[in-house]
Enzyme design. Structure first.
Site, PDB file in Angstrom:
ATOM      1  N   ASN A 296      41.029  11.427 -47.715  1.00 35.51           N
ATOM      2  CA  ASN A 296      41.582  12.729 -47.301  1.00 35.51           C
ATOM      3  C   ASN A 296      40.462  13.739 -47.126  1.00 35.51           C
ATOM      4  O   ASN A 296      39.394  13.620 -47.734  1.00 35.51           O
ATOM      5  CB  ASN A 296      42.502  13.310 -48.390  1.00 35.51           C
ATOM      6  CG  ASN A 296      43.687  12.420 -48.702  1.00 35.51           C
ATOM      7  OD1 ASN A 296      44.201  11.716 -47.831  1.00 35.51           O
ATOM      8  ND2 ASN A 296      44.117  12.434 -49.949  1.00 35.51           N
TER       9      ASN A 296
ATOM     10  N   GLY B 281      41.328   6.884 -52.963  1.00 33.14           N
ATOM     11  CA  GLY B 281      40.629   5.643 -52.622  1.00 33.14           C
ATOM     12  C   GLY B 281      39.161   5.900 -52.336  1.00 33.14           C
ATOM     13  O   GLY B 281      38.271   5.244 -52.904  1.00 33.14           O
ATOM     14  N   ALA B 282      38.899   6.856 -51.457  1.00 31.48           N
ATOM     15  CA  ALA B 282      37.506   7.140 -51.075  1.00 31.48           C
ATOM     16  C   ALA B 282      36.714   7.679 -52.266  1.00 31.48           C
ATOM     17  O   ALA B 282      35.540   7.326 -52.449  1.00 31.48           O
ATOM     18  CB  ALA B 282      37.484   8.130 -49.912  1.00 31.48           C
ATOM     19  N   ASN B 283      37.336   8.514 -53.087  1.00 37.43           N
ATOM     20  CA  ASN B 283      36.637   9.015 -54.285  1.00 37.43           C
ATOM     21  C   ASN B 283      36.229   7.850 -55.191  1.00 37.43           C
ATOM     22  O   ASN B 283      35.118   7.812 -55.732  1.00 37.43           O
ATOM     23  CB  ASN B 283      37.532   9.965 -55.095  1.00 37.43           C
ATOM     24  CG  ASN B 283      37.908  11.227 -54.333  1.00 37.43           C
ATOM     25  OD1 ASN B 283      37.296  11.544 -53.318  1.00 37.43           O
ATOM     26  ND2 ASN B 283      38.922  11.934 -54.807  1.00 37.43           N
TER      27      ASN B 283
ATOM     28  N   LEU C 263      42.968  10.204 -71.053  1.00 38.75           N
ATOM     29  CA  LEU C 263      43.596  11.265 -71.855  1.00 38.75           C
ATOM     30  C   LEU C 263      42.924  12.609 -71.613  1.00 38.75           C
ATOM     31  O   LEU C 263      42.866  13.450 -72.499  1.00 38.75           O
ATOM     32  CB  LEU C 263      43.508  10.893 -73.345  1.00 38.75           C
ATOM     33  CG  LEU C 263      44.092   9.527 -73.736  1.00 38.75           C
ATOM     34  CD1 LEU C 263      43.694   9.148 -75.150  1.00 38.75           C
ATOM     35  CD2 LEU C 263      45.620   9.555 -73.592  1.00 38.75           C
TER      36      LEU C 263
ATOM     37  N   ARG D  56      40.280  14.445 -74.053  1.00 36.63           N
ATOM     38  CA  ARG D  56      40.355  13.698 -75.325  1.00 36.63           C
ATOM     39  C   ARG D  56      39.687  12.332 -75.224  1.00 36.63           C
ATOM     40  O   ARG D  56      39.380  11.724 -76.248  1.00 36.63           O
ATOM     41  CB  ARG D  56      41.800  13.546 -75.767  1.00 36.63           C
ATOM     42  CG  ARG D  56      42.412  14.853 -76.304  1.00 36.63           C
ATOM     43  CD  ARG D  56      43.945  14.849 -76.210  1.00 36.63           C
ATOM     44  NE  ARG D  56      44.543  13.738 -76.886  1.00 36.63           N
ATOM     45  CZ  ARG D  56      45.642  13.090 -76.440  1.00 36.63           C
ATOM     46  NH1 ARG D  56      46.223  13.453 -75.314  1.00 36.63           N
ATOM     47  NH2 ARG D  56      46.139  12.086 -77.107  1.00 36.63           N
ATOM     48  N   GLY D  57      39.512  11.803 -73.997  1.00 37.15           N
ATOM     49  CA  GLY D  57      38.874  10.497 -73.836  1.00 37.15           C
ATOM     50  C   GLY D  57      39.807   9.480 -73.223  1.00 37.15           C
ATOM     51  O   GLY D  57      40.550   9.801 -72.285  1.00 37.15           O
TER      52      GLY D  57
ATOM     53  N   ALA E 175      39.158  14.746 -59.150  1.00 35.05           N
ATOM     54  CA  ALA E 175      38.442  13.466 -59.005  1.00 35.05           C
ATOM     55  C   ALA E 175      37.810  12.959 -60.297  1.00 35.05           C
ATOM     56  O   ALA E 175      37.108  11.939 -60.272  1.00 35.05           O
ATOM     57  CB  ALA E 175      37.386  13.503 -57.895  1.00 35.05           C
ATOM     58  N   ALA E 176      38.062  13.626 -61.432  1.00 32.67           N
ATOM     59  CA  ALA E 176      37.540  13.095 -62.703  1.00 32.67           C
ATOM     60  C   ALA E 176      38.160  11.720 -62.976  1.00 32.67           C
ATOM     61  O   ALA E 176      37.461  10.772 -63.373  1.00 32.67           O
ATOM     62  CB  ALA E 176      37.844  14.057 -63.842  1.00 32.67           C
ATOM     63  N   GLY E 177      39.471  11.603 -62.742  1.00 30.16           N
ATOM     64  CA  GLY E 177      40.146  10.313 -62.952  1.00 30.16           C
ATOM     65  C   GLY E 177      39.647   9.261 -61.973  1.00 30.16           C
ATOM     66  O   GLY E 177      39.485   8.085 -62.332  1.00 30.16           O
ATOM     67  N   ASP E 178      39.392   9.660 -60.737  1.00 29.64           N
ATOM     68  CA  ASP E 178      38.879   8.712 -59.737  1.00 29.64           C
ATOM     69  C   ASP E 178      37.481   8.231 -60.122  1.00 29.64           C
ATOM     70  O   ASP E 178      37.145   7.050 -59.954  1.00 29.64           O
ATOM     71  CB  ASP E 178      38.808   9.374 -58.355  1.00 29.64           C
ATOM     72  CG  ASP E 178      40.177   9.786 -57.858  1.00 29.64           C
ATOM     73  OD1 ASP E 178      41.172   9.118 -58.220  1.00 29.64           O
ATOM     74  OD2 ASP E 178      40.261  10.778 -57.109  1.00 29.64           O
TER      75      ASP E 178
ATOM     76  N   GLY F 117      34.694  20.179 -56.272  1.00 29.93           N
ATOM     77  CA  GLY F 117      34.937  19.202 -55.218  1.00 29.93           C
ATOM     78  C   GLY F 117      35.200  17.810 -55.754  1.00 29.93           C
ATOM     79  O   GLY F 117      35.051  17.550 -56.957  1.00 29.93           O
TER      80      GLY F 117
END
Ligand code: RIB
Length: 322
Positions: A9, A39-41, A208, A211-212, A236-239, A274
């Site tokens: 995106n 996906g791209a992240n 989490l 929390r980690g 994008a932290a999760g990605d 970003g």
């Protein structure tokens, strides 16, 4: 070597004091565009922060937004398999980032909705297929089945939260979710540990936030306390976590070490604005890991308690204050 199949995106981002509630208008400040898409992240995170050879299948529109995404993936060293979706715009995401670094995201999938089973190339050269849920569910299921049949480890980041067909769950080797996504997949249970235990997927990882994270692999629980950083944007932290986890596992790391790398990379991604632009380099990640404490025995124990894990803490889990 990792293959990512999923969304790309262009993110339209406005910063504001807070994310608007339903029916509310808030006055924001500066507006920016960034290459994004789960996906791209994740492909950028695998290649850049994870240092892993990465290829990605993506669908783009025939419009100027596509080139911005292609350039970002190419800069990170990701080899692209592109589907040009006739008559569809490149996927766009509309993101409000609040001053306390949280975000609210609405995605217009556009070209992402054109990915089909027949677009997946042969995967024999890859260790892992990494999938998310911003492309059609039947396409995700077809890719997972195909990878499984080719002996490739199938990893799904079940984001954004949706009900997952049992047939897809049965193909997965690794499932990565946040707490809200876990709640939409697992039967209601008293705690995270019980939810994890109720899922038949061999490895389930739950992020989490600050929390980690916690994981269950082959009946054993692993925890990793979060790394303290000054967060400016959690987009994008999760990605980043998912991409680096896949890269570390593909490189042969054990689960505890892979969680440390993934958690640290996710934390670093929160320190910059970003999506793809916030994903750290491999060198920056390794430097951070040398200096940042990876979690004391007490922090692991507190995280285990908060997740409802009752089995004894495995020896050597805490790397403690290095
Ligand atoms: O996970 C963050 C991503 O979600 C953004 O980059 C946006 O494009 C949406 O896909």
């Amino acid at each position: 070597m990792i293959f990512v199949a999923g969304s790309a995106n262009l993110d339209f981002v406005v910063r504001a004091p807070q994310i608007p509630s339903p029916g509310e208008t808030v006055l924001g400040r500066d507006f920016q565009t960034f290459p994004g898409g789960k996906g791209a992240n994740q492909a950028v995170a695998c290649a850049r922060a994870g240092g892993m050879a990465t290829e990605m299948l993506l669908a783009l529109g025939d419009d100027p937004y596509a080139a911005l995404i292609e350039n970002s993936l190419a800069d990170a060293g990701v080899t692209m398999h592109k589907v040009r979706a006739a008559g569809q715009p490149t996927g766009c995401a509309f993101i409000c980032v609040s001053d306390d670094a949280e975000n609210a995201i609405t995605v217009a999938p556009g070209a992402n909705s054109c990915l089909r089973a027949e677009h997946l190339p042969p995967l024999q050269a890859f260790t892992h297929l990494l999938l998310q849920l911003e492309i059609p569910m039947e396409t995700v299921s077809a890719y997972a089945s195909s990878a499984k049949a080719q002996g490739v480890c199938v990893m799904l980041n079940a984001a954004p939260a949706q009900t997952i067909p049992a047939q897809l769950l049965a193909q997965l080797d690794i499932l990565v979710v946040n707490e809200a996504e876990l709640a939409s997949i697992a039967a209601p249970q008293t705690g995270i540990a019980q939810c994890l235990a109720s899922l038949a997927v061999p490895c389930v990882v739950v992020t989490l936030g600050a929390r980690g994270c916690v994981a269950r692999l082959d009946g054993q629980f692993y925890t990793q306390p979060g790394f303290a950083v000054q967060a400016v944007d959690t987009t994008a932290a999760g990605d980043t976590f998912c991409g680096v986890l896949a890269a570390a596992l593909s490189a042969g790391s054990g689960m505890q070490d892979a969680l440390i790398q993934a958690c640290a990379a996710g934390a670093l991604a929160c320190t910059q604005a970003g999506a793809q632009e916030s994903i750290p380099s491999f060198e920056a990640l390794q430097q951070f890991l040398q200096l940042a404490p990876a979690g004391s025995a007490e922090q692991h124990a507190a995280l285990r308690r908060s997740c409802g894990i009752t089995d004894p803490q495995p020896a050597g889990q805490a790397h403690g204050g290095q």
